[in-house]
Design a protein around this motif. Structure first.
Motif, PDB file in Angstrom:
ATOM      1  N   ASN B   5     -13.628   1.763   7.123  1.00  9.41           N
ATOM      2  CA  ASN B   5     -13.561   0.414   8.040  1.00  9.41           C
ATOM      3  C   ASN B   5     -12.784   0.529   9.269  1.00  9.41           C
ATOM      4  OD1 ASN B   5     -15.450  -0.693   6.691  1.00  9.41           O
ATOM      5  ND2 ASN B   5     -14.180  -2.149   5.302  1.00  9.41           N
ATOM      6  N   ALA B   6     -11.875   1.168   9.149  1.00  9.26           N
ATOM      7  CA  ALA B   6     -10.842   1.330  10.191  1.00  9.26           C
ATOM      8  C   ALA B   6     -10.136   2.731  10.302  1.00  9.26           C
ATOM      9  CB  ALA B   6      -9.423   0.407   9.533  1.00  9.26           C
ATOM     10  N   LEU B   7     -10.681   3.350  11.385  1.00  7.51           N
ATOM     11  CA  LEU B   7     -10.171   4.766  11.737  1.00  7.51           C
ATOM     12  C   LEU B   7      -8.917   4.957  11.709  1.00  7.51           C
ATOM     13  CD1 LEU B   7     -11.425   7.667  11.996  1.00  7.51           C
ATOM     14  CD2 LEU B   7     -11.216   7.164  14.550  1.00  7.51           C
ATOM     15  N   PRO B   8      -7.962   4.050  12.458  1.00  7.72           N
ATOM     16  CA  PRO B   8      -6.794   4.396  12.197  1.00  7.72           C
ATOM     17  C   PRO B   8      -6.012   4.450  10.903  1.00  7.72           C
ATOM     18  CG  PRO B   8      -7.060   2.907  13.781  1.00  7.72           C
ATOM     19  CD  PRO B   8      -8.241   3.114  13.245  1.00  7.72           C
ATOM     20  N   LEU B   9      -6.479   3.617   9.999  1.00  7.92           N
ATOM     21  CA  LEU B   9      -5.944   3.777   8.468  1.00  7.92           C
ATOM     22  C   LEU B   9      -6.195   5.224   7.907  1.00  7.92           C
ATOM     23  CD1 LEU B   9      -6.453   0.227   6.845  1.00  7.92           C
ATOM     24  CD2 LEU B   9      -4.646   1.775   6.692  1.00  7.92           C
ATOM     25  N   VAL B  10      -7.725   5.726   8.092  1.00  6.20           N
ATOM     26  CA  VAL B  10      -7.987   6.722   7.572  1.00  6.20           C
ATOM     27  C   VAL B  10      -7.045   7.975   7.948  1.00  6.20           C
ATOM     28  CG1 VAL B  10      -9.848   8.725   7.279  1.00  6.20           C
ATOM     29  CG2 VAL B  10     -10.499   6.242   7.567  1.00  6.20           C
ATOM     30  N   LEU B  11      -6.808   7.997   9.571  1.00  7.75           N
ATOM     31  CA  LEU B  11      -6.046   9.031   9.974  1.00  7.75           C
ATOM     32  C   LEU B  11      -4.574   8.836   9.297  1.00  7.75           C
ATOM     33  CD1 LEU B  11      -6.949   8.493  13.926  1.00  7.75           C
ATOM     34  CD2 LEU B  11      -7.579  10.236  12.059  1.00  7.75           C
ATOM     35  N   LEU B  12      -3.899   7.799   9.303  1.00  8.30           N
ATOM     36  CA  LEU B  12      -2.709   7.777   8.893  1.00  8.30           C
ATOM     37  C   LEU B  12      -2.599   7.864   7.276  1.00  8.30           C
ATOM     38  CD1 LEU B  12       0.419   6.971   9.127  1.00  8.30           C
ATOM     39  CD2 LEU B  12      -0.322   4.555   8.421  1.00  8.30           C
ATOM     40  N   THR B  13      -3.716   7.603   6.627  1.00  8.25           N
ATOM     41  CA  THR B  13      -3.829   8.227   5.103  1.00  8.25           C
ATOM     42  C   THR B  13      -3.920   9.826   5.249  1.00  8.25           C
ATOM     43  OG1 THR B  13      -5.081   6.248   4.395  1.00  8.25           O
ATOM     44  CG2 THR B  13      -5.294   7.718   2.924  1.00  8.25           C
ATOM     45  N   GLU B  14      -4.549  10.419   6.174  1.00  7.19           N
ATOM     46  CA  GLU B  14      -4.653  11.657   5.982  1.00  7.19           C
ATOM     47  C   GLU B  14      -3.137  12.349   6.343  1.00  7.19           C
ATOM     48  OE1 GLU B  14      -7.678  12.588   8.830  1.00  7.19           O
ATOM     49  OE2 GLU B  14      -9.424  12.317   7.358  1.00  7.19           O
ATOM     50  N   GLN B  15      -2.454  11.704   7.203  1.00  5.12           N
ATOM     51  CA  GLN B  15      -1.261  12.241   7.707  1.00  5.12           C
ATOM     52  C   GLN B  15      -0.251  12.123   6.567  1.00  5.12           C
ATOM     53  OE1 GLN B  15       0.067  13.474  10.226  1.00  5.12           O
ATOM     54  NE2 GLN B  15      -1.660  13.265  11.705  1.00  5.12           N
ATOM     55  N   PHE B  16      -0.346  11.107   5.609  1.00  2.01           N
ATOM     56  CA  PHE B  16       0.595  11.010   4.550  1.00  2.01           C
ATOM     57  C   PHE B  16       0.148  12.058   3.422  1.00  2.01           C
ATOM     58  CE2 PHE B  16       1.927   6.552   5.382  1.00  2.01           C
ATOM     59  CZ  PHE B  16       3.402   6.643   5.520  1.00  2.01           C
ATOM     60  N   GLY B  21       3.515  16.633  -2.258  1.00  2.00           N
ATOM     61  CA  GLY B  21       3.745  15.877  -3.390  1.00  2.00           C
ATOM     62  C   GLY B  21       2.886  14.703  -3.302  1.00  2.00           C
ATOM     63  N   ILE B  22       2.196  14.423  -2.221  1.00  2.00           N
ATOM     64  CA  ILE B  22       1.423  13.064  -2.044  1.00  2.00           C
ATOM     65  C   ILE B  22       0.040  13.339  -2.067  1.00  2.00           C
ATOM     66  CG2 ILE B  22       1.022  11.077  -0.392  1.00  2.00           C
ATOM     67  CD1 ILE B  22       4.116  11.199   0.169  1.00  2.00           C
ATOM     68  N   GLY B  23      -0.626  12.803  -3.046  1.00  2.00           N
ATOM     69  CA  GLY B  23      -2.157  12.802  -3.210  1.00  2.00           C
ATOM     70  C   GLY B  23      -2.807  11.722  -2.288  1.00  2.00           C
ATOM     71  N   MET B  24      -4.260  11.809  -2.281  1.00  2.00           N
ATOM     72  CA  MET B  24      -5.246  10.922  -1.550  1.00  2.00           C
ATOM     73  C   MET B  24      -4.630   9.632  -1.998  1.00  2.00           C
ATOM     74  SD  MET B  24      -6.476  11.969   0.995  1.00  2.00           S
ATOM     75  CE  MET B  24      -7.602  10.884   1.464  1.00  2.00           C
ATOM     76  N   LYS B  25      -4.517   9.164  -3.235  1.00  2.00           N
ATOM     77  CA  LYS B  25      -4.442   7.768  -3.767  1.00  2.00           C
ATOM     78  C   LYS B  25      -2.977   7.170  -3.106  1.00  2.00           C
ATOM     79  CE  LYS B  25      -7.536   6.424  -7.097  1.00  2.00           C
ATOM     80  NZ  LYS B  25      -7.889   5.788  -8.321  1.00  2.00           N
TER      81      LYS B  25
END
Lengths: 200, 200
Positions: B5-16, B21-25
């Motif tokens: 729904n929100a590409l910037p959120l996807v991009l930030l999620t990918e960065q994190f 030690g940080i998984g997708m969830k």
């Protein structure tokens, strides 16, 4: 402390430690990791943080996060707009969409009623839900809040608001998780599973 | 997926999710948290990421991270500059400083010799250590690398290099952790504790 050797590292560690679920040790590890990134990687990371703020807002219809005026789910004509699934947060939509089964639309409350935390019904996106329903064409509201005290209270509160409007309100089924084992189920889940038993 | 729904959120999620030690969830949870920050908080976070890259570099003496030319530990005249504690990474300095016992200085290798990972002695800050020692006035080198295969190999490699220079090289003691219980100690730790037993 070694961190005091470099103030920017201390500041970044503190920023990471403010994030949920990240303690001081993890925060330090992440800060050191950022230190080892290339300049362009660090810039991409910082830009992602800024961009999410600049361009993401709430969908004017379902209140989910989106970077458009209307989110892709609300804008999808193939979905059933007469069924609205009410959830606590955008994360829950991700979980439900993953089932690939639900074809209706959503409404995000952005919280649950919780007097202890000072969250009253006015703090939630309930007005927006009522506005959607008042436009007509809604046949069912599925309350998909968590099976917790707050989730139940919120579901009951909203269902009482909606009953007079003649809208069917349903709640997700509670019972044993698939793949789980009876002996590890807590008594309340087991009680719910018994109570909601189905003929086979 | 709701994220779409929100590409910037996807991009930030990918960065994190790229962080260790940080998984997708978790990454999604962190991205949603950033979304809820105020604009100024998000800016402070992004700035911290950028600043750490702009102004932090290696201390020209001990190779620890610092934002000055010489780090505060190397620049501290009250410390004993004749004792150098050699560690794998800046994190280890933090751990040792926390004991408030060590009054010498440090040298950061920025890695351990590990042929499997393609890390050879040339990739470590060993030249810089030799340069410090060649200036004289060094009485002891404490090898404080981890008690792992790579840590031991690196400690032995460096001690062999230093022996001809007449410098005393020591290694941290291995044994039972204080507060630990015998029954939970692994056999190698227990073996080391027996081997290194002290008269009381």
């Amino acid at each position: 402390m070694a961190e005091s050797n470099a103030l920017p590292l201390v500041l970044l560690t503190e920023q990471f430690a403010k994030l949920p679920g990240i303690g001081m040790k993890s925060a330090q590890r992440l800060a050191y990791h950022v230190m080892k990134m290339s300049d362009s990687e660090a810039k991409a990371f910082a830009d992602a943080v800024i961009n999410v703020h600049k361009s993401v807002h709430l969908c004017s219809c379902c209140q989910n996060y989106t970077d458009r005026h209307i989110c892709p789910i609300c804008g999808d004509d193939r979905r059933d707009h007469s069924v609205i699934c009410v959830v606590e947060s955008p994360k829950d939509i991700t979980a439900i969409e993953r089932t690939n089964e639900y074809k209706g639309v959503y409404h995000v409350l952005h919280g649950l009623i919780s007097p202890i935390d000072g969250v009253s019904p006015d703090d939630l996106k309930i007005k927006e839900l009522l506005a959607r329903i008042s436009k007509g064409d809604v046949s069912e509201i599925i309350m998909a809040t968590n099976p917790t005290v707050e989730g139940d209270a919120t579901a009951i509160y909203i269902s009482k608001l909606l009953k007079p409007l003649g809208v069917k309100v349903t709640r997700l089924a509670f019972g044993l998780p698939i793949g789980g084992q009876l002996e590890y189920a807590d008594e309340i889940t087991l009680y719910k599973a018994l109570e909601n038993r189905n003929e086979i």
